[in-house]
Design a protein around this motif. Sequence first.
Motif, short mmCIF file in Angstrom:
data_model
loop_
_atom_site.label_atom_id
_atom_site.label_comp_id
_atom_site.label_asym_id
_atom_site.label_seq_id
_atom_site.Cartn_x
_atom_site.Cartn_y
_atom_site.Cartn_z
N LEU A 369 0.83 -1.21 0.00
CA LEU A 369 0.00 0.00 0.00
C LEU A 369 0.87 1.26 0.00
CD1 LEU A 369 -2.74 1.36 0.10
CD2 LEU A 369 -2.78 1.02 2.58
N HIS A 370 1.91 1.24 0.80
CA HIS A 370 2.78 2.42 0.90
C HIS A 370 3.42 2.75 -0.45
CE1 HIS A 370 5.11 5.44 2.81
NE2 HIS A 370 6.27 4.80 2.78
N GLN A 371 3.88 1.74 -1.17
CA GLN A 371 4.51 1.98 -2.48
C GLN A 371 3.47 2.35 -3.54
OE1 GLN A 371 7.78 2.15 -2.75
NE2 GLN A 371 7.97 1.50 -0.60
N ILE A 372 2.33 1.67 -3.54
CA ILE A 372 1.29 1.94 -4.53
C ILE A 372 0.85 3.40 -4.42
CG2 ILE A 372 -1.14 1.45 -5.12
CD1 ILE A 372 -0.50 -1.51 -4.27
N ALA A 373 0.62 3.85 -3.20
CA ALA A 373 0.14 5.22 -3.00
C ALA A 373 1.17 6.25 -3.47
CB ALA A 373 -0.22 5.44 -1.53
N GLN A 374 2.45 5.86 -3.48
CA GLN A 374 3.47 6.79 -3.98
C GLN A 374 3.54 6.82 -5.50
OE1 GLN A 374 7.39 6.41 -1.88
NE2 GLN A 374 6.22 5.11 -0.51
N ARG A 375 3.15 5.72 -6.12
CA ARG A 375 3.38 5.59 -7.56
C ARG A 375 2.15 5.79 -8.44
NH1 ARG A 375 7.94 2.50 -8.71
NH2 ARG A 375 7.45 2.98 -10.87
N LEU A 376 0.97 5.44 -7.92
CA LEU A 376 -0.25 5.61 -8.71
C LEU A 376 -0.98 6.83 -8.15
CD1 LEU A 376 -1.56 1.91 -8.82
CD2 LEU A 376 0.28 2.96 -10.16
N HIS A 377 -0.77 7.97 -8.79
CA HIS A 377 -1.29 9.21 -8.23
C HIS A 377 -2.74 9.42 -8.65
CE1 HIS A 377 -1.09 13.08 -6.41
NE2 HIS A 377 -1.47 13.67 -7.53
N ASP A 378 -3.54 9.95 -7.72
CA ASP A 378 -4.93 10.35 -8.01
C ASP A 378 -5.74 9.25 -8.73
OD1 ASP A 378 -7.12 11.99 -8.11
OD2 ASP A 378 -6.51 12.96 -9.99
N PRO A 379 -5.81 8.06 -8.18
CA PRO A 379 -6.55 6.98 -8.85
C PRO A 379 -8.06 7.25 -8.85
CG PRO A 379 -5.90 6.28 -6.66
CD PRO A 379 -5.29 7.64 -6.86
N GLN A 380 -8.69 6.90 -9.96
CA GLN A 380 -10.14 7.07 -10.11
C GLN A 380 -10.73 5.75 -10.58
OE1 GLN A 380 -11.58 10.12 -9.72
NE2 GLN A 380 -9.64 11.23 -9.45
N LEU A 381 -11.97 5.51 -10.18
CA LEU A 381 -12.67 4.34 -10.67
C LEU A 381 -12.94 4.54 -12.17
CD1 LEU A 381 -13.93 1.69 -9.67
CD2 LEU A 381 -16.08 2.94 -9.34
N ALA A 382 -12.57 3.55 -12.99
CA ALA A 382 -12.66 3.75 -14.44
C ALA A 382 -13.55 2.72 -15.11
CB ALA A 382 -11.26 3.71 -15.04
N GLY A 383 -14.53 2.20 -14.38
CA GLY A 383 -15.42 1.21 -14.96
C GLY A 383 -16.16 0.49 -13.85
N GLU A 384 -16.84 -0.58 -14.23
CA GLU A 384 -17.64 -1.28 -13.23
C GLU A 384 -16.86 -2.45 -12.63
OE1 GLU A 384 -21.44 -2.25 -14.74
OE2 GLU A 384 -21.95 -0.11 -14.96
N TYR A 385 -17.30 -2.85 -11.47
CA TYR A 385 -16.70 -4.04 -10.87
C TYR A 385 -17.81 -4.95 -10.36
CZ TYR A 385 -17.47 -1.34 -6.58
OH TYR A 385 -18.03 -0.60 -5.60
N GLY A 386 -17.46 -6.22 -10.16
CA GLY A 386 -18.45 -7.18 -9.66
C GLY A 386 -17.97 -7.80 -8.35
N TRP A 387 -18.61 -8.90 -7.99
CA TRP A 387 -18.29 -9.57 -6.73
C TRP A 387 -18.06 -11.05 -6.95
CZ3 TRP A 387 -17.42 -6.96 -2.27
CH2 TRP A 387 -17.79 -5.62 -2.27
N ARG A 388 -17.14 -11.62 -6.19
CA ARG A 388 -16.90 -13.07 -6.21
C ARG A 388 -17.94 -13.76 -5.33
NH1 ARG A 388 -11.95 -14.58 -7.94
NH2 ARG A 388 -11.21 -12.88 -9.22
N PRO A 389 -18.13 -15.07 -5.56
CA PRO A 389 -19.13 -15.79 -4.75
C PRO A 389 -18.89 -15.57 -3.25
CG PRO A 389 -18.23 -17.22 -6.46
CD PRO A 389 -17.44 -15.94 -6.52
#
Lengths: 413, 106
Positions: A369-389
């Motif tokens: 999480l610490h590295q992701i937050a440094q590298r992927l700036h300003d993330p936005q939802l870009a489509g739909e998502y579903g759920w696993r059983p």
Amino acid sequence: MQTLAQLNLPHLAVEDAAFAADPVSHFREARKTNPWIAASDIGYWVHDYQAIRDLLSQDDKFRPAYDGIVEIMGARGTPWGRFTEEQLISLPPEQHAALRTTFARKFTPRFANQLRPMMRETITRMLDEWAPRERFDFEEFAANFPITIMFTLVGAPVEEIPGIRSSLETLGLAFSMDKSRIPEIHEGYERLERLVQRIIAERRASPDKGTRGDLLDLLIETGDEGNVPERQLQDLVIFFFVAGYDTSKNVLTYTLRLLLDRPDLYERCARDHEYCRKVLDESLRLFNPGSVPRFTDQDVVYRDVLIPKDTMIWFTLNISGRDETAFEDADTFDPDREIDPATRPIPFSLGKHMCLGQHIARAQLQEALHQIAQRLHDPQLAGEYGWRPYPGAWGLKGLPIAFTPTDKTPEPA
Amino acid sequence: MVKVTFVQPDGSEETIDAAPGQSMMEAAQASGIRGIVADCGGNCSCGTCRVFVAPEWRARTGTASELELDMLEMHEERQDGERLCCQITLADDLTGVRVAVPKSQF
Ligand code: HEM
Ligand code: FES
């Protein structure tokens, strides 16, 4: 006193897609009929936080019911069925205790802390490859992380990651109780078994056996000292692959989903390593993948209800943190929430089967999480998502995001 | 009976009577002592039964095993006298033992 059968219990369609999309509302509705237990086609569901804590910690009265799942799936006597019935968590109490004690020292916070530099390197390498794309399915990205860590820990050849990932995807769906998946479950299991047998055999035959000091070396050495049969060692390594994959992936994916709505907290994760831990603790309260199956090992009386011996019961760890009778503002994501010791969240289960990998899982999620937050700036939802059983390893299915890549900023000293 | 005194972070104290042979964690849970979470039920794998043993009692409670020390590394702030109380077996010579309960187990 009443028996379970005499109670008027709500019946839950746990295997339905609509249920998986919003189990919290379904369990809240069920509470209106009975405050702690519900029925379904595949067993009973204990969903009240306090009831889970009271019952699941009584190891002498409940036994893991993974053999019950093999039975429901009609897979007795198959290689996957054998593994599921003989894996660490399913062993009879004395064998379980002996095996777990033998390997306990390899799963402590100290050991997990020693792995942190490797975890950071792994996620950094993945981000170097993925970040320039500017958009991707975060679930797919997240899936590659725990599996790469596991491959590194046991020195498995990275070219096999895609094949094994697909095996683990299939095995993660094994507990969804969908019998049509049986052929692919067998195929997936056998591929994983072959890999594990091969890496153990190759390591044993290799001149640098014991010199790498990775987890596989340690497991072989500890297993040999403790006279652990080869089959059990293989099962254990297979189990680590299975136990650590969708669990870690689904938690990381859901955590990002939460943070997409809270850019302020996400930015803080980039700056503050310790804060990432708090975010994950809170995320694991709001969501975790597991509902754990048990059989009663004797007649059990709880809240004046008799649960007869050999009743199958699922404990819903995954939504236990949403229990409004135990948590104030249960649906609010607040990493600074003070944790009351009486209602500590229970994403890793309770009692003697409590997740052996929890310290590794917590460390790898925090580093990621610490590295992701440094590298992927300003993330936005870009489509739909579903759920696993819902039964088994529950979680988001897909999480398309778009973001601005940033170069890695050096961490403050 | 073995008398065990738990001191809470706010300074309040509770003394319980426990049977020799029990672990300090089991005794605490049986009496509902606040702050001893003990999620793994005494298997030395959750690290949520941490206490700080008063200096004058440390010789008698003994030292932590290697496994216990490795577990204690989960806590950011280390402190003298820290133990996982599921790993302390109560015996008659421990009667009067005093331990402090941490503010949080994480
Ligand atoms: C966020 C990630 C994870 C979550 C939420 C999680 C959750 C759980 C839960 C709920 C159980 C108990 C199952 C039961 O009581 O029936 C469990 C058991 C277990 N987990 Fe994890 N797990 C995670 C990651 C891992 C990892 C990374 C590993 C391996 C390195 C692992 C290895 C195990 C093992 C070996 C057991 C069985 C312990 C026993 O029966 O003694 N887990 N996990
Ligand atoms: S009760 Fe889990 S470590 Fe003591």
